[in-house]
Motif scaffolding. Structure first.
Motif, PDB file in Angstrom:
ATOM      1  N   UNK A   1      -3.834  -1.561 -16.696  1.00 21.06           N
ATOM      2  CA  UNK A   1      -2.512  -1.762 -16.108  1.00 21.06           C
ATOM      3  C   UNK A   1      -1.860  -0.431 -15.729  1.00 21.06           C
ATOM      4  N   UNK A   2      -1.289  -0.389 -14.541  1.00 21.01           N
ATOM      5  CA  UNK A   2      -0.575   0.784 -14.054  1.00 21.01           C
ATOM      6  C   UNK A   2       0.863   0.363 -13.803  1.00 21.01           C
ATOM      7  N   UNK A   3       1.801   1.031 -14.474  1.00 21.37           N
ATOM      8  CA  UNK A   3       3.229   0.730 -14.311  1.00 21.37           C
ATOM      9  C   UNK A   3       3.879   1.883 -13.552  1.00 21.37           C
ATOM     10  N   UNK A   4       4.631   1.538 -12.511  1.00 23.51           N
ATOM     11  CA  UNK A   4       5.284   2.555 -11.688  1.00 23.51           C
ATOM     12  C   UNK A   4       6.143   3.482 -12.534  1.00 23.51           C
ATOM     13  N   UNK A   5       6.971   2.931 -13.408  1.00 19.59           N
ATOM     14  CA  UNK A   5       7.891   3.768 -14.190  1.00 19.59           C
ATOM     15  C   UNK A   5       7.134   4.773 -15.062  1.00 19.59           C
ATOM     16  N   UNK A   6       5.954   4.415 -15.560  1.00 13.89           N
ATOM     17  CA  UNK A   6       5.147   5.365 -16.349  1.00 13.89           C
ATOM     18  C   UNK A   6       4.585   6.468 -15.460  1.00 13.89           C
ATOM     19  N   UNK A   7       4.158   6.110 -14.267  1.00 17.12           N
ATOM     20  CA  UNK A   7       3.616   7.103 -13.331  1.00 17.12           C
ATOM     21  C   UNK A   7       4.699   8.092 -12.908  1.00 17.12           C
ATOM     22  N   UNK A   8       5.929   7.608 -12.778  1.00 16.81           N
ATOM     23  CA  UNK A   8       7.035   8.476 -12.357  1.00 16.81           C
ATOM     24  C   UNK A   8       7.364   9.539 -13.398  1.00 16.81           C
ATOM     25  N   UNK A   9       6.987   9.314 -14.633  1.00 14.42           N
ATOM     26  CA  UNK A   9       7.227  10.319 -15.672  1.00 14.42           C
ATOM     27  C   UNK A   9       6.469  11.608 -15.369  1.00 14.42           C
ATOM     28  N   UNK A  10       5.383  11.498 -14.587  1.00 16.42           N
ATOM     29  CA  UNK A  10       4.576  12.675 -14.242  1.00 16.42           C
ATOM     30  C   UNK A  10       4.987  13.316 -12.936  1.00 16.42           C
ATOM     31  N   UNK A  11       5.713  12.590 -12.100  1.00 13.21           N
ATOM     32  CA  UNK A  11       6.118  13.129 -10.801  1.00 13.21           C
ATOM     33  C   UNK A  11       6.294  12.013  -9.788  1.00 13.21           C
ATOM     34  N   UNK A  12       6.607  12.386  -8.553  1.00 16.64           N
ATOM     35  CA  UNK A  12       6.788  11.399  -7.492  1.00 16.64           C
ATOM     36  C   UNK A  12       5.515  10.587  -7.256  1.00 16.64           C
ATOM     37  N   UNK A  13       5.683   9.358  -6.757  1.00 21.73           N
ATOM     38  CA  UNK A  13       4.562   8.456  -6.512  1.00 21.73           C
ATOM     39  C   UNK A  13       4.610   7.996  -5.059  1.00 21.73           C
ATOM     40  N   UNK A  14       3.470   8.102  -4.388  1.00 21.82           N
ATOM     41  CA  UNK A  14       3.329   7.609  -3.025  1.00 21.82           C
ATOM     42  C   UNK A  14       2.596   6.278  -3.072  1.00 21.82           C
ATOM     43  N   UNK A  15       3.287   5.209  -2.698  1.00 23.67           N
ATOM     44  CA  UNK A  15       2.700   3.873  -2.645  1.00 23.67           C
ATOM     45  C   UNK A  15       2.163   3.642  -1.235  1.00 23.67           C
ATOM     46  N   UNK A  16       0.882   3.288  -1.149  1.00 17.25           N
ATOM     47  CA  UNK A  16       0.218   3.053   0.127  1.00 17.25           C
ATOM     48  C   UNK A  16      -0.197   1.585   0.163  1.00 17.25           C
ATOM     49  N   UNK A  17       0.543   0.779   0.902  1.00 13.87           N
ATOM     50  CA  UNK A  17       0.209  -0.637   1.065  1.00 13.87           C
ATOM     51  C   UNK A  17      -0.703  -0.783   2.276  1.00 13.87           C
ATOM     52  N   UNK A  18      -1.726  -1.630   2.150  1.00 19.50           N
ATOM     53  CA  UNK A  18      -2.671  -1.831   3.249  1.00 19.50           C
ATOM     54  C   UNK A  18      -3.207  -3.257   3.173  1.00 19.50           C
ATOM     55  N   UNK A  19      -3.653  -3.824   4.315  1.00 17.12           N
ATOM     56  CA  UNK A  19      -4.084  -5.219   4.321  1.00 17.12           C
ATOM     57  C   UNK A  19      -5.303  -5.534   3.464  1.00 17.12           C
TER      58      UNK A  19
END
Length: 162
Positions: free
Chosen positions: A22-40
């Motif tokens: 499991x990957x939680x956005x709020x946990x990833x943000x603790x390390x720095x900015x997050x780039x979300x790449x949505x694709x089909x």
């Protein structure tokens, strides 16, 4: 789906990566900015070109302290095979119910009812610092253009106050 804009609080989420972790956005943000790449979808020609170009520029994004996360409605197993074949250094997250996709990028007819191609930079403060949603699925933000947009957003303060 409400349209998200720069300055909005990014909806938090938790999705499994290609290994089922499991990957939680709020946990990833603790390390720095997050780039979300949505694709089909995995293995389609345009998505493969897009994600391989981001793979090839990954060190540039990492040099900015940015974590890259790819998101589509494909399964964990398909993401694992796609990652192994193309050696992506970033996580691909599975959203088969399209809950996160709907909260951010949405879906559309031009993408075969799947996720719009979209990029969201989430600053450490949890707010959106950059938003780009492509409604025509044949196009995507090139790695150079995306890198420059992310760099500019970070310079404008997408980092959390120190």
């Amino acid at each position: 789906m409400a349209k998200l804009e720069v300055g909005d609080r990014a909806p938090d989420f938790e999705l499994p990566d290609a290994s089922g972790r499991p990957v939680r956005l709020s946990r990833e943000l603790a390390r720095g900015p997050v780039l979300l790449v949505f694709y089909p979808g995995d293995f389609s020609p345009v998505c493969t070109r897009q994600l391989c170009s981001y793979r090839d520029s990954y060190d540039r994004f990492a040099s900015l302290g940015v974590t890259v996360l790819g998101i589509s409605d494909d399964t964990i197993d398909k993401h694992r095979r796609f990652t192994e074949e193309h050696q992506f250094p970033f996580a691909l997250l599975a959203d088969p119910q399209r809950e996160v996709i709907d909260a951010y990028a949405g879906t559309g007819m031009m993408s075969g009812g799947r996720a719009h191609r979209a990029n969201f930079l989430v600053g450490q403060d949890g707010r959106l610092a950059y938003v780009f949603v492509e409604k025509v699925s044949l196009f995507h933000r090139g790695a150079d253009e995306l890198y420059e947009a992310v760099r500019a957003a970070l310079e404008q303060g997408a980092q959390a106050p120190k």
